[in-house]
Design an enzyme around this catalytic site. Sequence first.
Site, PDB file in Angstrom:
ATOM      1  N   HIS A  64       0.817  -1.222   0.000  1.00  6.66           N
ATOM      2  CA  HIS A  64       0.000   0.000   0.000  1.00  6.66           C
ATOM      3  C   HIS A  64       0.849   1.270   0.000  1.00  6.66           C
ATOM      4  CE1 HIS A  64       0.017   1.089   4.412  1.00  6.66           C
ATOM      5  NE2 HIS A  64       0.091  -0.205   4.609  1.00  6.66           N
ATOM      6  N   ASP A 168       5.770   2.217   6.996  1.00 13.57           N
ATOM      7  CA  ASP A 168       4.500   1.529   6.741  1.00 13.57           C
ATOM      8  C   ASP A 168       3.749   2.347   5.696  1.00 13.57           C
ATOM      9  OD1 ASP A 168       2.006   0.342   6.802  1.00 13.57           O
ATOM     10  OD2 ASP A 168       1.536   0.926   8.852  1.00 13.57           O
ATOM     11  N   GLU A 198      -5.311   1.644   2.238  1.00 11.51           N
ATOM     12  CA  GLU A 198      -5.209   0.472   3.109  1.00 11.51           C
ATOM     13  C   GLU A 198      -5.487   0.864   4.555  1.00 11.51           C
ATOM     14  OE1 GLU A 198      -3.183  -2.471   5.834  1.00 11.51           O
ATOM     15  OE2 GLU A 198      -2.924  -0.313   5.673  1.00 11.51           O
ATOM     16  N   GLU A 199      -4.939   2.001   4.958  1.00 15.28           N
ATOM     17  CA  GLU A 199      -4.999   2.399   6.369  1.00 15.28           C
ATOM     18  C   GLU A 199      -6.409   2.751   6.838  1.00 15.28           C
ATOM     19  OE1 GLU A 199      -2.651   1.994   8.410  1.00 15.28           O
ATOM     20  OE2 GLU A 199      -0.739   2.107   7.342  1.00 15.28           O
ATOM     21  N   ASP A 221       3.694  -6.084   3.801  1.00 18.22           N
ATOM     22  CA  ASP A 221       3.426  -5.010   4.756  1.00 18.22           C
ATOM     23  C   ASP A 221       4.370  -5.135   5.939  1.00 18.22           C
ATOM     24  OD1 ASP A 221       2.152  -2.830   6.054  1.00 18.22           O
ATOM     25  OD2 ASP A 221       0.184  -3.479   5.335  1.00 18.22           O
ATOM     26  N   HIS A 307       3.315   3.149  13.111  1.00 18.04           N
ATOM     27  CA  HIS A 307       2.414   4.308  13.150  1.00 18.04           C
ATOM     28  C   HIS A 307       2.957   5.474  13.982  1.00 18.04           C
ATOM     29  CE1 HIS A 307      -1.440   2.271  11.404  1.00 18.04           C
ATOM     30  NE2 HIS A 307      -0.345   2.049  10.701  1.00 18.04           N
TER      31      HIS A 307
HETATM   32 CO    CO Z   1      -0.292   0.906   8.899  1.00 17.27          CO
HETATM   33 ZN    ZN Z   2       0.741  -1.076   6.388  1.00 16.09          ZN
END
Ligand code: CO
Ligand code: ZN
Length: 332
Positions: A64, A168, A198-199, A221, A307
């Site tokens: 992603h 990420d 995606e998030e 991922d 994150h």
């Molecule tokens: Co993420």
């Molecule tokens: Zn991710």
Amino acid sequence: MLRDTLQILLAAYGPSGHESAVADAVRELLEGHVDSMKTDALGNLIVEKFGTDENAKTIMISAHMDHIGLVVTDIEKEGFLRVNAVGGISPLFVRGRKVVFKDGLPGVCALEPNTKNKSTPDLSDLFVDIGAESREEAEKLVSIGDMAVYAPDFTALGKHKVASPAMDDRCACALLCELLMYAEGQKHNIVGVFSTQEEVGLRGAKVAAYTVEPDIGLALDVTAWGDTPETKLPAVKLGQGPAVKIMDRSMIASPAVREKLFEAADLAGVAVQREVLAFGGTDGGAIQLSRGGVPTGTLSIPCRYVHSANEVIDMRDMEGALKVLLQFVDLA
Ligand code: CO
Ligand code: ZN
């Protein structure tokens, strides 16, 4: 080189739903290395590289492009911005951080002082200071709905580790780019999907999987880590190799695909870890539920502080993952 590709992709602005700068960077990297590239209605960049086998299967590999962020919900009369989350972004990670908007406009994030006694402040306690002195001045710079992400950054830690806010999932985008660049005469058709949103719920991969109709699905991922003080789960350590996912909240990996990943790792001479994650999900969860179902797995890059503005990975895990992928597309 993997590290250069990674740095290029980490620098691109791309909160969920606004991934076109990342797609442009990927397109530029892959020009001349693939058979086709197209963008769909949700902004997914779908890239094909045909296999050589007459019974070639179609393997969809998804990474992603989007990054968690903040969306402006209101502008105070003093010129400060109120925000909400785009994806899983925590006020504790955001406070004190620098963010940037699409046009490069910087801001710094702060929590109201009265939240000191709160054990868990929420995003309504946070504001973004862009230096404006009034609502009118701020409105010339930003509008409600504009999105900010952690300011791009890249820091080498020790010999093998690197930290960045967008690891990420740009580390996986970098892997997928390198796979598409270096796979040569592989058996199967690789359809690389640089996915969007995606998030906020695996949205891009969901429609891309419908379009691609793959025989096999694979998501790339980051995953969580269990190797820092007082952190034991998942049983995944940085530098010990990429992780083959057994399950998370979005999917139970297809045992057949999982075993192919172990086999590919064996052939590549790369150590891999087994991952059971009690939370989180990946594009794999959306791919496997497409149409009549798709056997799907996930290959993960162990990542500390996911994150946060300093997501840390180990480049040895990246190099190992690339070797596993190059075998996988010949084997799957
Ligand atoms: Co993420
Ligand atoms: Zn991710």
